[in-house]
Design a protein around this motif. Structure first.
Motif, short mmCIF file in Angstrom:
data_model
loop_
_atom_site.label_atom_id
_atom_site.label_comp_id
_atom_site.label_asym_id
_atom_site.label_seq_id
_atom_site.Cartn_x
_atom_site.Cartn_y
_atom_site.Cartn_z
N TYR A 191 -4.95 -3.79 -6.59
CA TYR A 191 -5.55 -2.74 -6.26
C TYR A 191 -4.64 -1.51 -6.77
CZ TYR A 191 -8.26 -4.79 -2.22
OH TYR A 191 -8.99 -5.66 -1.41
N GLY A 207 -0.96 -4.09 -4.35
CA GLY A 207 -1.37 -2.70 -4.62
C GLY A 207 -0.42 -1.73 -5.19
N SER A 258 0.95 -1.34 0.18
CA SER A 258 -0.01 0.13 0.07
C SER A 258 0.86 1.41 -0.08
CB SER A 258 -0.84 -0.08 1.18
OG SER A 258 -1.72 1.44 1.27
#
Length: 347
Positions: free
Chosen positions: A165, A92, A62
């Motif tokens: 993501y 991500g 992330s």
């Protein structure tokens, strides 16, 4: 579905050396996911350690910076982490900004949304070749992958569907998430109104164009939280968050978040102060009304419930904008998770 409470890792010190303990502690406390970031350190390496030390917790980046790597390099690393974690890995990706991609990584940055779209398609073509051990043939505007021999093919794995993501602030990337991705990372500088007015409609538009349902795209974010044991601690945290928000709000990239509330003029003023390097004057422009929009303030045993109410039918998984460090504030984290609707934690 109940809101998932995740843990985010910091990047200070020798955190990689203690990743085994950190990962076990996060899983034992009941976090749904563990996210790494890519600022001072690589985002993937800690997850290799975490995957070996855990059994249930989701493990994700992330975010990892896409354009600093070839799709092939990312595809190989993600494939190995997905296999090692037995299907718990979430890839991500983020674009970063032009200056860092071009001047820090010495890589191209033209047409970032289009490039990221093609990057994801390239990843999936490579993974398909890995899983089927078949021919690799991907030819796009930015990337070409047309060679895969058995010597270099890692072969099939048990969980070949790797969730992808992407992170973003503006509508182009939100539309791309709706069109092509499994999830979208909403920036920590956000409000529920911004997510409703800007992110959700853009995702729905992208999903419609691709014949998908945008509800199948998971939304994740981290959130500024003010919570302390006494008023002095709460006040200190409040002012710290006020300063952090003033920094984000001064950046033109994040102006769209302010627009959801009609606070564009504040962003312009903050931008002017930032250009003049008047950092100490900036926090005073962030009013208590703005704090209420962008920050969750609650006692620890109520944070989970407040988050659940704030993000109901809006966000699927949330991490606090506070790095998780095992042995530090474990009781606080336990109370946060315990107070989340539908979640329980062993004492």
């Amino acid at each position: 579905m109940p809101l998932k409470i995740d843990a985010g890792l910091g990047t200070e010190g020798d955190y990689l050396k203690g990743m085994d303990r950190t990962a076990r502690a996060a899983e034992d406390l009941g976090f749904a996911g563990l996210w790494t970031s890519e600022t001072k350190h690589d985002a993937f390496l800690p997850l290799a350690v975490a995957a070996n030390e855990t059994e249930k917790i989701d493990l994700g980046t992330s975010v990892a910076i896409a354009f600093s790597r070839s799709p092939m390099a990312t595809a190989q690393t993600a494939w190995d982490l997905q296999s090692l974690s037995e299907g718990r890995f979430i890839l991500g990706l983020g674009t970063q900004v032009r200056a860092h991609v071009e001047r820090r990584f010495s890589m191209p940055f033209d047409k970032p949304a289009s490039r990221l779209r093609e990057y994801i398609l390239a990843l999936r073509a490579i993974w398909e070749s890995f899983q089927t051990e078949g021919r690799l043939k991907f030819e796009g505007e930015f990337y070409r992958h047309t060679l895969m021999t058995p010597f270099f093919n890692p072969g099939p794995i048990e969980h070949p569907r790797i969730p992808v993501y992407i992170a973003g602030v503006n509508t182009k990337l939100a539309r791309l998430a709706g069109e092509l991705c499994d999830g979208f990372h909403v920036h920590p500088f956000h409000s529920p109104e911004y997510v409703r007015q800007t992110v959700k409609p853009a995702m729905a538009e992208g999903a419609r164009a691709a014949g998908r349902n945008s509800d199948s795209v998971e939304l994740a974010t981290s959130v500024f939280v003010v919570s302390g044991e006494n008023e002095e601690e709460v006040s200190d945290q409040r002012e710290s968050v006020r300063a952090q928000i003033s920094f984000y709000a001064s950046t033109p990239t994040y102006r769209t978040v302010l627009e959801a509330h009609g606070w564009e003029e504040v962003g312009e003023r903050l931008g002017g102060l930032a250009r003049e390097k008047k950092w100490r004057e900036m926090p005073s422009l962030i009013t208590d009304e703005m704090l209420e929009a962008f920050v969750v303030e609650a006692v620890p045993e109520e944070i989970g419930a407040v988050l659940g109410e704030r993000y109901e039918d809006l966000i699927d998984r949330v991490a606090l904008y506070v790095p998780f460090v095992p042995g530090e504030r474990d009781d606080f984290w336990r109370r946060v998770i315990q107070s989340t609707p539908g979640k329980s934690v062993a004492p």
